[in-house]
Scaffold this active site. Sequence first.
Site, PDB file in Angstrom:
ATOM      1  N   HIS B 254       0.840  -1.208   0.000  1.00  0.00           N
ATOM      2  CA  HIS B 254       0.000   0.000   0.000  1.00  0.00           C
ATOM      3  C   HIS B 254       0.877   1.262   0.000  1.00  0.00           C
ATOM      4  O   HIS B 254       0.707   2.149  -0.851  1.00  0.00           O
ATOM      5  CB  HIS B 254      -0.911  -0.033   1.244  1.00  0.00           C
ATOM      6  N   GLU B 255       1.812   1.320   0.924  1.00  0.00           N
ATOM      7  CA  GLU B 255       2.665   2.510   0.998  1.00  0.00           C
ATOM      8  C   GLU B 255       3.575   2.614  -0.231  1.00  0.00           C
ATOM      9  O   GLU B 255       3.934   3.718  -0.657  1.00  0.00           O
ATOM     10  CB  GLU B 255       3.489   2.514   2.287  1.00  0.00           C
ATOM     11  N   HIS B 258       1.726   4.655  -2.774  1.00  0.00           N
ATOM     12  CA  HIS B 258       1.886   6.097  -2.527  1.00  0.00           C
ATOM     13  C   HIS B 258       3.278   6.562  -2.953  1.00  0.00           C
ATOM     14  O   HIS B 258       3.443   7.608  -3.582  1.00  0.00           O
ATOM     15  CB  HIS B 258       1.699   6.405  -1.034  1.00  0.00           C
ATOM     16  N   GLU B 284      -4.698   7.843  -2.951  1.00  0.00           N
ATOM     17  CA  GLU B 284      -5.224   6.581  -2.422  1.00  0.00           C
ATOM     18  C   GLU B 284      -5.526   5.607  -3.569  1.00  0.00           C
ATOM     19  O   GLU B 284      -5.447   4.390  -3.383  1.00  0.00           O
ATOM     20  CB  GLU B 284      -6.473   6.864  -1.585  1.00  0.00           C
TER      21      GLU B 284
END
EC number: 3.4.17.19
Lengths: 489, 489
Positions: B254-255, B258, B284
């Site tokens: 997830h990170e 980003h 997101e």
Amino acid sequence: MTAFQELMTFQRETEALSGIAERLGWDQETVMPRGAADQRAEEMAALESVLHARRTDPRIEDWLARAEATTPAEARSLDLVARSYNRTTRIPARLATELARLVSRAQGIWAEARANEAPAAFLPTLEEVVRLKREAAACLSEGDLYDALLEDYEPGATHRQIGAMFDRMRPRLVALREKVLGAERRVPVIAAGFPEATQLRLARIAASAFGYDWTRGRLDLAVHPFCSGSGQDVRITTRVVEAEPFNCLYSTIHETGHACYEQAIEPAYLLTPLGRGASMGVHESQSRIYENQLGRSRAFTGWLFTRMVDAFGDFGVRDAEEFYAIVNRVSPGFIRTEADELHYNLHVMLRFDLERALIGGSLEVADLEEAWNARFEADFGVKVDKPSHGFLQDVHWSCGLFGYFPTYALGNVYAGCLNQAMRAAVPGLDAALAGGTAKPATDWLRENLQRHGSLRAPAETIAAACGFAPNEGPLLDYLEAKFGAIYGV
Amino acid sequence: MTAFQELMTFQRETEALSGIAERLGWDQETVMPRGAADQRAEEMAALESVLHARRTDPRIEDWLARAEATTPAEARSLDLVARSYNRTTRIPARLATELARLVSRAQGIWAEARANEAPAAFLPTLEEVVRLKREAAACLSEGDLYDALLEDYEPGATHRQIGAMFDRMRPRLVALREKVLGAERRVPVIAAGFPEATQLRLARIAASAFGYDWTRGRLDLAVHPFCSGSGQDVRITTRVVEAEPFNCLYSTIHETGHACYEQAIEPAYLLTPLGRGASMGVHESQSRIYENQLGRSRAFTGWLFTRMVDAFGDFGVRDAEEFYAIVNRVSPGFIRTEADELHYNLHVMLRFDLERALIGGSLEVADLEEAWNARFEADFGVKVDKPSHGFLQDVHWSCGLFGYFPTYALGNVYAGCLNQAMRAAVPGLDAALAGGTAKPATDWLRENLQRHGSLRAPAETIAAACGFAPNEGPLLDYLEAKFGAIYGV
């Protein structure tokens, strides 16, 4: 608010921003991704520009004119702000920018010249650095140029005074090194493998033994060990050489000395003009006394030897006595940062004499290498074999840090004085060190020196702690006694 | 220099200083000694004060009046600067300070109330936060209060538009969860131990598989995983739960989403108004498509299963098919951050409806808990058993982050659109994922979306990449197909 309060409120924000710059420096040397250099340079430049604007803010002059101190600490704070303001505003913006650009470029040129053993590639840049530093010194003072620069690192000191002291030290040091190198005793070097993780574990134990407060600090790896920060956030770094354990261990203890000083300063001084160590020399006295007078003492190395055998098993050293000699092995070498306690000051004196001649104008950059090599052979009895072992070895001059070198030896002199006073005042010190704690020593240093931060001028800071004016005698006595005993000379 | 150039030079320094603030935030959450909190707060306050002075500098208005854009990118840059300047200057200094103090205090009060299951201790503070945020919203816009706040996170979006979309999504999601939870298939949970070091090694492999550039980033541990920075220095964090491997692994992916977005933005945009992601929702969308549509795909989990068996040995999962179901296990739970893909949006919609009612004035803080619990039971079929499982679970409201929650679900909607467009455009995607690389996908996302930074408004950014206006259809189709297949419903 009174003018004093307004000034201190402004100053406090400046100190906080300056703490951020220091934190970014730590980040850069420890954890920053290698691809981030350009962006970080731009971030640092933006922050430096904010800091410069604050440090030269004309309101400071107005506040200083109106502020009234009601205590000696307040008076000292005003003096320190005035001193910093005057120095910063006397350098014209054009010159400050030119110098900043030049030294940033010069470090790369120096590093390449050193890697290629090509002094000629660095000399024109060094000439330019010397020229601009002389120009800056002339802006700072109508008196001696070198003293004007020295003031940045050891306020109140003069090169005549330091030079006279070094001249008294040099013959005794040269004589001692000749006796030691002529001794029959041969101290071996360690030849074994020391795993990084175990070295770092031991380094943490050593930092704890010297009173490092881990709730307000941390230990990381860096190419060149350093200590960074003040008050609640004082971080140390070390490096590991797997072939020998002393680089990591004594770098850590050295930086622990710097760190404990910053951690011990009165919390009320935090972010005020009094909230940092008194000078580079006084700072170095703390790192050196932790590293040498305490860390390389017979008592502490006895304890350390047991811990090392626990950690590494048999590493080829017979007993604590031999270990003590190995830790304190005297060996002439080209490189200052690798020098033993005895040779170290000779390295510094060489640089000090050359750099004051450069700034004073009696030595040309073109003649520097020859002057270095002649002096090295005279003091160390060895010919310099290549420039990276000679005048290209240190980064300092490329950074324009003229006046910095003598503070290393001053730190040793101060450490000698503090050691004498502390040993007279603290009974049971060796017993504690032999048990693996420096607490009686660090308590004494905290109480008598560290907690005061910049409350007093550097020499007064040492004198107040010792009860006598700093002088070279105690250091030389200590070195002669210690190395005389180890080498039986 | 033209007015445009002067403005951009000024802006660039502000961006650089703002990057420093972000770096300090990273430091605080990962490496800062715990005793340094007070000093760091003072440092951050000093830097925020510098940043606020720059963001409200009246010269900006003058430059904006005189600056002329010669390209669409320049025009967009001016728009973004004008928007930020107007928003910052519209909030009176008194209100900004009051809000900053309140939310800083409120987070501690919230944390204690949550720990003690004592909502009453938090309600008066939350009332005050809502009151001040309404006041701030009224300063920002003469129109709808909630939209005024939403503008900070998803510029250009309105709560009516989002609310209408969520209202279309909710029945299909509720119906899907009922079908899935009524299915015969029971997906087990993993019960084994997964050593931290191995989890972190695997997390690094996963980040690399998704194209994270380690020369411009690093991975560390943090209590709440986050991504920080832009351009050349984009750092990610993760956390490790030793009882199960997915927290670490999917937080990291997830990170990484980003981070890859920030790393991919055109270098020419670095430190300009275009140099960051377009909005929270678009950001997101990248973290979610990396984590879910790619990271939890049948193809990638097949590869991952093999890597995990290599790393951990037999951990009690029969085969890749069962592993895929476990990674995508649907289970109703109280906590948003632990929710599966299907339930996650329902959590967000609940918060969105409640917070726009709070800001709009139709719901009182005193009635919030009751409203939360009623809505939760309606959507999730379970009664909230304690406040920490209910309206006290998220930190956002205590921080005054009203308008932030909907961007989580918007990100999912955008990810659904991008996934549809990408799968149509990129052949061989599943084959690559099954081979352990997301490169064809990340190349497509970089080329079509990430590199543009803030060049376009958020919804336009998605539309330009997809070739159609963002809507909820693709996400719902994807969820129904995926979970229908796994659960055979």
